[in-house]
Design a protein around this motif. Structure first.
Motif, short mmCIF file in Angstrom:
data_model
loop_
_atom_site.label_atom_id
_atom_site.label_comp_id
_atom_site.label_asym_id
_atom_site.label_seq_id
_atom_site.Cartn_x
_atom_site.Cartn_y
_atom_site.Cartn_z
N GLU A 25 4.63 7.18 -5.13
CA GLU A 25 6.02 6.76 -4.76
C GLU A 25 6.65 5.68 -3.29
OE1 GLU A 25 10.41 8.54 -4.76
OE2 GLU A 25 8.61 9.44 -5.85
N GLU A 26 7.69 4.77 -3.70
CA GLU A 26 8.23 4.17 -3.32
C GLU A 26 9.52 3.90 -2.69
OE1 GLU A 26 6.75 0.24 -4.39
OE2 GLU A 26 6.70 1.06 -6.31
N GLY A 27 10.02 3.57 -1.78
CA GLY A 27 11.30 3.31 -1.43
C GLY A 27 12.09 2.54 -0.93
N ASP A 28 12.83 1.63 -0.17
CA ASP A 28 13.05 1.24 1.14
C ASP A 28 12.35 1.21 2.53
OD1 ASP A 28 14.19 -1.22 2.66
OD2 ASP A 28 15.95 0.01 2.73
N ARG A 29 11.48 0.53 2.60
CA ARG A 29 10.76 0.84 3.83
C ARG A 29 9.86 1.74 3.89
NH1 ARG A 29 12.10 -2.08 8.04
NH2 ARG A 29 11.81 0.38 9.56
N TYR A 30 9.41 2.24 2.84
CA TYR A 30 8.03 3.03 2.62
C TYR A 30 7.43 2.53 0.95
CZ TYR A 30 10.60 6.99 -0.63
OH TYR A 30 11.72 7.06 -1.17
N LYS A 31 5.97 3.77 1.23
CA LYS A 31 5.23 3.22 0.29
C LYS A 31 3.82 4.78 -0.29
CE LYS A 31 4.58 -0.25 -2.36
NZ LYS A 31 3.84 -1.49 -2.69
N ILE A 32 3.98 5.21 -0.33
CA ILE A 32 2.77 6.41 -0.61
C ILE A 32 1.68 5.82 -2.13
CG2 ILE A 32 2.69 9.38 -0.99
CD1 ILE A 32 5.52 8.80 -0.26
N LYS A 33 0.75 6.26 -1.39
CA LYS A 33 0.02 5.76 -2.53
C LYS A 33 -1.27 6.99 -2.10
CE LYS A 33 -0.46 1.19 -2.24
NZ LYS A 33 -0.96 -0.97 -1.99
N ARG A 34 -1.96 7.23 -3.45
CA ARG A 34 -3.53 7.34 -3.95
C ARG A 34 -4.73 6.63 -3.21
NH1 ARG A 34 -2.34 10.99 -7.41
NH2 ARG A 34 -3.68 9.73 -8.92
N LEU A 35 -5.62 6.90 -2.44
CA LEU A 35 -6.59 5.91 -2.35
C LEU A 35 -8.06 6.86 -3.17
CD1 LEU A 35 -6.19 4.33 1.69
CD2 LEU A 35 -5.16 3.90 -1.56
N THR A 36 -8.76 6.22 -3.42
CA THR A 36 -9.98 6.62 -4.30
C THR A 36 -10.87 6.17 -3.86
OG1 THR A 36 -8.48 8.48 -6.10
CG2 THR A 36 -10.81 8.04 -6.42
N VAL A 37 -11.78 6.21 -3.40
CA VAL A 37 -12.74 5.49 -2.89
C VAL A 37 -14.17 5.86 -3.28
CG1 VAL A 37 -13.90 4.70 -0.32
CG2 VAL A 37 -11.77 5.01 -0.67
N LEU A 38 -14.91 5.40 -3.81
CA LEU A 38 -16.33 5.24 -4.43
C LEU A 38 -17.45 5.70 -3.39
CD1 LEU A 38 -16.05 3.43 -7.19
CD2 LEU A 38 -15.93 5.65 -7.10
N PRO A 39 -18.40 6.75 -3.44
CA PRO A 39 -19.32 7.48 -2.51
C PRO A 39 -19.90 5.50 -2.68
CG PRO A 39 -19.35 8.96 -4.24
CD PRO A 39 -18.45 7.69 -4.78
N GLY A 40 -20.23 5.93 -0.91
CA GLY A 40 -20.99 4.53 0.36
C GLY A 40 -20.00 3.50 0.03
N LYS A 41 -18.89 3.35 -0.61
CA LYS A 41 -18.22 2.23 -0.48
C LYS A 41 -17.61 2.37 0.37
CE LYS A 41 -19.70 0.42 -4.71
NZ LYS A 41 -20.34 -0.17 -4.46
#
Length: 460
Positions: free
Chosen positions: A362-378
């Protein structure tokens, strides 16, 4: 036999399915295997991993490594050749064959585009073995027997018969429909864009027929300098249409270059109404009422009523609707968006990074929402933002977070806040994938508001 895979294309004809940072060779269009991975599998029919070379764009380095890692395949680091800028197929092939020659001496090399769909059956194997024998004397291209008149492909007129193939009498550019019909009736082949070369003979002909390419690589002090001066030229125009060595071996297998959404429609299985449907996502689906002969690729619930012969591509952040038969014009859409500076020609909602990926929810004026996926060991780079603060909530796994000189561990349901101007880093110390919801708040939320202090992937 050695193999050179060409994986540097930028994907302008399949927008919005493909983007500059995620071109079609890395997209899983039909199943859970990308076109690049399918190409690597074909390469392994003839070559060991150490004999496979990949020429790609520098921006795709980690994408290539991730694709190979997912397959459980490791190539020598020097086998992945990173072009500083794309200059068409002849510079890429010359650099690749030159590198093979330096590593293995005189060699026969199969050159494979990484974005084609091919049935690699027994006839495929036999055609490449035949081409390998002819490559001691000829530059071999593979000709596909046409299934219909097609105006999107170049054609090859076969000449004098050889053992297992023909000398090339003439290469033909993409024709109009009536000319294509005549080519099919007269036994022409589609030009597949796959080749078999002998490194020594190829280097010799490039020196004679395309001296500006030869001198760029042989006289420049570095690859960067070579690519600054080498011309933008295709191997067909620079060599194959000029050489006296050109030969064609018929390749009687299913082949599709997937160069348009019309081609993708042809490749998909159809339902009883002739619709080709691919849905992606837990909430995605398709309902068709009195609809036939459509291509539907969607990430949400999509319904059509009373429509036919349409292409509908929905990627969440962009929607394309076109008539089948008109999809070659998609590249014009790409061009206009590029001129506007629209980032949606560059990246999907989901963008891949060396450490994993992120998806803009989701994103709008002055905000953004992300889902981060980080691999094991990274871990992400140690970084700071001038214009935004971030709030991280762990959804899955365990997060190791660096905030200036402080280190904390966060488990599912726990969170932390990173003010603008604070050095921070996110790491996955565990054995399962880490998922984090990131909320950004600030006056500027562009991806270029990153100052990196340390990065294990060597990014600036």
């Amino acid at each position: 036999m050695k193999t050179l895979i060409l994986a540097g294309g930028k994907g302008t004809r399949l927008w919005p399915l493909s983007r500059e940072l995620m071109p079609k060779q890395f997209i899983k269009i039909f199943d859970d295997t990308s076109l690049f991975q399918k190409t690597v599998r074909r390469a392994l029919l003839f070559s060991k991993p150490k004999e496979i070379f990949v020429v790609t764009n520098r921006e795709y380095r980690f994408r290539v490594l991730d694709e190979l890692r997912d397959m459980g395949i490791e190539l020598p680091e020097d086998n992945i050749l990173l072009e500083p800028v794309g200059k068409n197929t002849l510079p890429a092939i010359y650099w690749g064959l030159k590198t093979v020659h330096e590593n293995f001496g005189k060699s026969r090399v199969a050159v494979l585009p990484s974005d084609h769909l091919i049935d690699a059956n027994e006839r495929y194997v036999e055609a490449f073995k035949t081409a390998e024998k002819l490559a001691g004397e000829y530059f071999v291209t593979f000709g596909i027997k046409p299934t219909k008149p097609h105006t999107g492909y170049g054609y090859i007129r076969p000449g004098e018969k050889l053992k297992g193939g023909y000398k090339v009498a003439e290469f033909k550019e993409k024709p109009d429909f009536e000319t294509a019909k005549r080519y099919v009736e007269e036994g022409y082949y589609w030009n597949s864009g796959m080749f078999m070369f002998d490194t020594e003979l190829f280097i010799e002909d490039v020196r004679n027929l395309a001296p500006e390419v030869y001198s760029a690589f042989e006289e420049a002090g570095s690859v960067e300098e070579a690519y600054e001066i080498v011309p933008d030229i295709s191997v067909d125009y620079g060599i194959m249409e000029k050489t006296a060595r050109a030969a064609v071996v018929p390749l009687n297998v299913y082949w599709n270059d997937l160069g348009s959404f019309d081609a993708i429609y042809d490749a998909f299985e159809k339902d009883e109404s002739g619709n080709a449907v691919k849905v992606r996502g837990l909430k995605a689906g398709y309902v068709g009422i009195d609809s036939k002969s459509n291509l539907i690729m969607t990430e949400r619930l999509t319904a059509t009523v009373g429509v036919s012969d349409l292409v509908i591509i929905d990627t969440g952040d962009a929607l394309l609707v076109a008539h089948r038969g008109e999809t070659q014009k998609v590249k014009e859409v790409y061009r206009r968006l590029k001129e506007r500076g629209d980032e949606r020609v560059i990246v999907h909602r989901t963008a891949y990074r060396p450490w994993g990926s992120y998806t803009v929810l989701e994103e709008g004026d002055r905000y953004k929402i992300k889902r981060l996926t980080v691999l094991p060991g990274k871990k992400l780079s140690l970084q700071m933002h001038y214009h935004r603060s971030e709030h991280w909530v762990v959804v899955r796994g365990t997060a190791k977070v660096i905030l200036e000189d402080r280190e904390i561990l966060l488990r599912p349901g726990e969170s932390t806040f990173i003010p603008a101007g604070v050095r921070h880093r996110l790491e996955n110390p565990g054995r399962v994938v880490l998922e984090v919801i990131e909320t950004q708040i600030g006056e500027y939320l562009g991806e270029d508001d990153i100052v990196r202090f340390d990065d294990e992937f060597g990014r600036v």
